[in-house]
Design a protein around this motif. Structure first.
Motif, mmCIF file in Angstrom:
data_model
loop_
_atom_site.group_PDB
_atom_site.id
_atom_site.type_symbol
_atom_site.label_atom_id
_atom_site.label_comp_id
_atom_site.label_asym_id
_atom_site.label_seq_id
_atom_site.Cartn_x
_atom_site.Cartn_y
_atom_site.Cartn_z
ATOM 1 N N SER A 210 8.991 17.266 38.596
ATOM 2 C CA SER A 210 7.626 17.742 38.369
ATOM 3 C C SER A 210 7.584 18.858 37.345
ATOM 4 C CB SER A 210 7.008 18.228 39.693
ATOM 5 O OG SER A 210 7.661 19.392 40.161
ATOM 6 N N ASP A 212 7.545 20.581 33.693
ATOM 7 C CA ASP A 212 6.781 20.133 32.529
ATOM 8 C C ASP A 212 7.444 20.462 31.199
ATOM 9 O OD1 ASP A 212 6.477 22.849 32.644
ATOM 10 O OD2 ASP A 212 4.289 22.860 32.775
ATOM 11 N N ASN A 233 8.826 10.596 38.905
ATOM 12 C CA ASN A 233 8.049 11.627 38.220
ATOM 13 C C ASN A 233 6.751 11.875 38.982
ATOM 14 O OD1 ASN A 233 5.993 11.939 35.362
ATOM 15 N ND2 ASN A 233 7.501 13.448 35.986
ATOM 16 N N CYS A 235 3.152 14.394 38.447
ATOM 17 C CA CYS A 235 2.522 15.364 37.558
ATOM 18 C C CYS A 235 1.004 15.204 37.633
ATOM 19 C CB CYS A 235 3.013 15.165 36.124
ATOM 20 S SG CYS A 235 2.572 13.561 35.393
ATOM 21 N N ASN A 291 -3.253 18.796 42.348
ATOM 22 C CA ASN A 291 -1.827 18.950 42.649
ATOM 23 C C ASN A 291 -1.476 18.324 43.991
ATOM 24 O OD1 ASN A 291 -0.564 22.031 41.144
ATOM 25 N ND2 ASN A 291 -1.937 20.497 40.303
#
Length: 353
Positions: A210, A212, A233, A235, A291
């Motif tokens: 997660s 970036d 992944n 995000c 989130n």
């Protein structure tokens, strides 16, 4: 009868169970026997006892008895008497695993043997780690170089004002141990920028990414394909909660099999410079609820994969929930036999290795 089986009438139909196990029963002749049997099953019974009750107390012939039993068998309505222990900390999860058609005891054992590396412990990674730790995943390796900032507290809920300035992974490991002392939470205060950084981390059964950092997904993908380690992944893209693909080397597509993100155009250096310049000022609008959407759905797929129950939604696709209208989207991420990264990858055994 499983404790999660509820019954009720709506629009002239009896419903046996709700959610994924819902079975509408239109035949009125089955209503009373089904309800009487469900009441009879409030105590543990064998299937032989159930058949005897239907044929004896309810006066049903053999054909109708089997019709009723098929209704129960087809929808995970019946579970072993030992599968649910209200005193066990994982008892409610056990019901979810049984609901999904799995043996709860075996799922919990697989999770307890699993080790997961969480790369990035911010708004998504910290929540994924919390779900996994409290679900009974045996070991978590928490990797992040960042320290807690005041602006993190809108969405990184295990951190407090008193933690501002402390390493995120150390605080997160402390909080996870408070919630489940059986989970071995290891803090690694470092960034990950290349393959060497990844190779210094402990072996694991799955990576959750997660973080970036630019280019990190490609680096992780190459490392995981080479080592035969599954990875996922998680995000967000502005107001879209995103998770996937769940890459299982040698079985699914990998990150390089299909173009999954936008970037500068190839063969157009002028346009590429403009795109790079414009994007250099980008700051993602990170929001707690978005989130939580991404992290909870990603964590559910991790539990499904490691625990061996159900089907992970992100296998061979990248999923997104558009929070502004709650629509669901998916990008295909099937395997490309000509992919230069994973064409020669050997399938790994699913679940905990």
């Amino acid at each position: 009868m499983a404790p999660y089986v509820r019954v009720g009438f709506q629009d002239g139909t009896l419903f046996l169970g709700f959610g994924s196990i819902r079975r509408p029963v239109h035949d009125r002749a089955l209503w009373e026997p089904l309800l009487r049997l469900a009441d009879h099953f409030r105590e543990a019974r064998t299937q032989a006892q159930a058949r005897s009750f239907l044929s004896g107390s309810c006066g049903m012939d053999a054909h109708r008895v089997e019709a009723v039993m098929r209704l129960l068998d087809d929808g995970n309505h019946l579970i072993p008497a030992h599968a649910y222990d209200p005193a066990d900390r994982y008892s409610r999860h056990a019901l979810f695993y049984e609901l999904s058609g799995a043996a709860a005891v075996q799922v919990q054992l697989r999770l307890a043997r699993a080790r997961v590396v969480v790369l990035g412990c911010g708004g998504i990674g910290s929540l994924v780690a919390t779900v996994l730790a409290t679900a009974g995943v045996g070991a978590l390796v928490l990797v992040d170089a960042d320290h807690v900032e005041l602006s993190n507290l809108t969405r990184q809920f295990l951190f407090t004002e008193a933690d501002v300035g402390l390493p995120k992974t150390e605080v997160l490991a402390r909080e996870l141990r408070r919630r489940n002392r059986d989970c071995r939470a290891l803090s690694v205060v470092r960034g990950v920028g290349d393959t060497d950084d990844l190779e210094h981390l402990p072996d694991c059964d799955l990576f959750v990414v997660s973080a970036d950092s630019p280019g990190l997904t490609g680096v992780v993908n190459a490392h995981c394909v080479r080592s035969g380690t599954p990875w996922l992944n998680a995000c967000y893209v502005n107001d879209i909660a995103v998770w996937g693909p769940l890459v299982v080397p040698g079985t699914t597509g990998c990150w390089d099999c299909r173009p999954l993100t936008a970037g500068p155009p190839e063969g157009e250096p002028g346009l590429a410079r403009l795109v790079t310049g414009i994007n250099s000022r980008y700051q993602a609008p990170s929001n707690g609820p978005v989130n939580m959407l991404a992290s909870s759905l990603a964590a559910l797929d991790v539990l499904r994969y490691l625990g061996g129950f159900g089907a992970p939604a992100a296998l061979n696709r990248r999923m997104g929930v558009w929070s502004h209208d709650l629509s669901l989207d998916g990008q295909g991420a099937e395997r490309d036999p000509a992919c230069t990264t994973c064409a020669e990858a050997v399938p790994v055994r699913e679940g905990v290795r």
